[in-house]
Design an enzyme around this catalytic site. Structure first.
Site, PDB file in Angstrom:
ATOM      1  N   HIS A 196       0.875  -1.197   0.000  1.00 25.68           N
ATOM      2  CA  HIS A 196       0.000   0.000   0.000  1.00 25.68           C
ATOM      3  C   HIS A 196       0.898   1.229   0.000  1.00 25.68           C
ATOM      4  CE1 HIS A 196      -3.830   2.147   1.466  1.00 25.68           C
ATOM      5  NE2 HIS A 196      -2.951   3.084   1.135  1.00 25.68           N
TER       6      HIS A 196
ATOM      7  N   HIS B  85       1.576   5.369  -1.709  1.00 27.98           N
ATOM      8  CA  HIS B  85       1.243   6.547  -2.533  1.00 27.98           C
ATOM      9  C   HIS B  85       2.540   7.133  -3.080  1.00 27.98           C
ATOM     10  CE1 HIS B  85      -2.933   6.720  -1.054  1.00 27.98           C
ATOM     11  NE2 HIS B  85      -2.404   6.206   0.035  1.00 27.98           N
TER      12      HIS B  85
ATOM     13  N   LYS C 122      -9.322  -0.027  -6.101  1.00 24.01           N
ATOM     14  CA  LYS C 122      -9.390   0.615  -4.787  1.00 24.01           C
ATOM     15  C   LYS C 122     -10.731   1.292  -4.595  1.00 24.01           C
ATOM     16  CE  LYS C 122      -7.790   2.270  -0.852  1.00 24.01           C
ATOM     17  NZ  LYS C 122      -6.691   3.176  -0.577  1.00 24.01           N
TER      18      LYS C 122
ATOM     19  N   HIS D  64     -10.609   1.311   1.478  1.00 23.54           N
ATOM     20  CA  HIS D  64     -10.412   2.294   2.546  1.00 23.54           C
ATOM     21  C   HIS D  64     -11.681   2.240   3.378  1.00 23.54           C
ATOM     22  CE1 HIS D  64      -8.753   6.139   4.285  1.00 23.54           C
ATOM     23  NE2 HIS D  64      -9.964   6.052   4.830  1.00 23.54           N
TER      24      HIS D  64
ATOM     25  N   HIS E 151      -4.919  -0.614   5.682  1.00 26.89           N
ATOM     26  CA  HIS E 151      -4.508   0.100   6.906  1.00 26.89           C
ATOM     27  C   HIS E 151      -5.482  -0.088   8.070  1.00 26.89           C
ATOM     28  CE1 HIS E 151      -7.168   2.920   4.922  1.00 26.89           C
ATOM     29  NE2 HIS E 151      -6.240   3.393   4.119  1.00 26.89           N
TER      30      HIS E 151
ATOM     31  N   ASP F 168       1.371   2.655   3.502  1.00 24.26           N
ATOM     32  CA  ASP F 168       0.514   3.826   3.274  1.00 24.26           C
ATOM     33  C   ASP F 168       1.347   5.098   3.298  1.00 24.26           C
ATOM     34  OD1 ASP F 168      -1.777   5.164   2.616  1.00 24.26           O
ATOM     35  OD2 ASP F 168      -2.633   5.143   4.627  1.00 24.26           O
TER      36      ASP F 168
HETATM   37  O1  DOR Z   1      -3.715   9.682   5.492  1.00 27.08           O
HETATM   38  C1  DOR Z   1      -3.963   9.310   4.354  1.00 27.08           C
HETATM   39  N1  DOR Z   1      -3.328   9.838   3.289  1.00 27.08           N
HETATM   40  N2  DOR Z   1      -4.867   8.358   4.181  1.00 27.08           N
HETATM   41  C2  DOR Z   1      -5.290   8.005   2.962  1.00 27.08           C
HETATM   42  O2  DOR Z   1      -6.133   7.173   2.866  1.00 27.08           O
HETATM   43  C3  DOR Z   1      -4.761   8.690   1.755  1.00 27.08           C
HETATM   44  C4  DOR Z   1      -3.460   9.252   2.003  1.00 27.08           C
HETATM   45  C5  DOR Z   1      -2.998  10.224   0.936  1.00 27.08           C
HETATM   46  O3  DOR Z   1      -3.224   9.965  -0.244  1.00 27.08           O
HETATM   47  O4  DOR Z   1      -2.383  11.227   1.283  1.00 27.08           O
HETATM   48 ZN    ZN Z   2      -3.412   5.057   1.386  1.00 31.35          ZN
END
Ligand code: DOR
Ligand code: ZN
Length: 317
Positions: free
Chosen positions: A13, A15, A99, A136, A174, A247
């Site tokens: 997971h 980003h 997702k 999520h 998460h 995450d």
């Molecule tokens: O805290 C978070 N940031 N939770 C998420 O689900 C997305 C993520 C983000 O993309 O910054």
């Molecule tokens: Zn995330």
């Protein structure tokens, strides 16, 4: 223990964003992890195989020379997603999951789904092509206390999805509560969960006690200590339903250190190290390799990595 060698881990997971941020953060992940499930919440979101393919190429182009890293792409479910999108994703060879963001749940989730039941035909299609659904799991109505959002999502939405689609592989992303751990543990082998380093290492005091620390603000929000203990127990249990997903979510400093700071903890620069710290605290370093390197690929039905990674314990701030 000073040194620990494990099979090279993956991040299930992550980003990465795009553009300049991507170029800044990708070396951190690629130094540690062999593969990562790349979240699709860009602006605009990644909703088609064509977009996933160009984003994947952008990631590959941003990698440092000699990096050995494979991005595993995901698509963002919207009310406009079609059965054809799902078939195309399954045939693409580059997409590994869809997702589900409840609309308004978190960063870049406005295009998400507001009526989950309305997309049940898409869950059926995912089940038919054996493509994982990544969730999520938080309710989004603003009246619900932020600390209850995950628990209520399980009660109101997840239980029914799991009941209706018993052979749909679901990653409850998460997990942050004892409720999530209990639910996933009691579910069939089709239901698993990622756990982040911040939710293993910190409770909500790290966010709120003695001053607000915006770099610890993420969604789902850090919970109280008894939830953290349940997460640590699950992660270090050797139960293959629980595996690593950082995450890691990069944001610019001025947007985090802000009167209305945005959600997301950046951890890619120490992705595996933070887990090692949590497992060492729990006297369970022997369980790190399964959690970090075996259970994720097993769930996604991908081969485990063949190469190794050695962690050396040193002081670091
Ligand atoms: O805290 C978070 N940031 N939770 C998420 O689900 C997305 C993520 C983000 O993309 O910054
Ligand atoms: Zn995330």
């Amino acid at each position: 223990m000073k040194r620990l060698t494990i099979t090279r881990p993956d991040d299930w997971h992550l980003h990465l964003r795009n553009g300049d941020i991507l170029k800044t953060v990708i070396p951190h992940t690629a130094q540690r992890f062999a593969r990562a499930i790349v979240m699709p919440n860009l602006k605009p979101p990644v909703t088609s195989v064509a977009r996933a393919s160009s984003y994947r190429q952008e990631i590959l182009n941003a990698l440092p020379e000699n990096a050995d890293f494979t991005p595993l792409m995901t698509l963002y479910l919207t009310a406009a997603t079609t059965q054809e999108d799902i078939k195309a994703a399954a045939a693409s060879g580059i997409v590994y999951g869809f997702k589900l963001y409840p609309a308004g749940a978190t960063t870049n989730s406005d295009a998400g789904v507001s009526q989950v039941k309305a997309i049940y035909p898409l869950f059926e299609a995912l089940q038919n092509v054996d493509m994982p659904l990544l969730i999520h799991g938080e309710v989004t109505d603003s009246k619900t206390d932020i600390f209850d959002r995950e628990r209520l999502f399980i009660e109101r939405t997840l239980i029914d999805i799991v009941r209706q689609f018993p052979e749909l592989r679901i990653v409850f992303e998460h997990a942050t509560t004892r409720d999530a751990i209990d639910f996933v543990t009691a579910s069939s082998s089709f239901v698993a969960s990622t756990i982040t380093p911040q939710h293993l290492l910190y409770n909500r005091n790290a966010l709120l006690a003695g001053g607000i620390r915006p770099h610890h603000y993420c969604l789902p929000i850090l919970k109280r200590e008894d939830h953290r203990l349940a997460l640590v127990k699950a992660a270090t249990s050797g139960n293959p339903k629980f595996f690593l997903g950082t995450d890691s979510a990069p944001h610019q400093t001025h947007l985090k250190e802000n009167a209305c700071g945005c959600a997301g903890c950046y951890s890619a620069h120490a992705g595996i190290e933070l887990y090692a710290e949590a497992f060492e605290q729990a006297e369970a370093l022997d369980k790190l390799e399964g959690f970090a390197s075996f259970f994720g690929p097993d769930f996604y039905r991908l081969p485990r990595n063949a190469d190794k990674l050695t962690l050396v314990k040193t002081e670091w701030r």
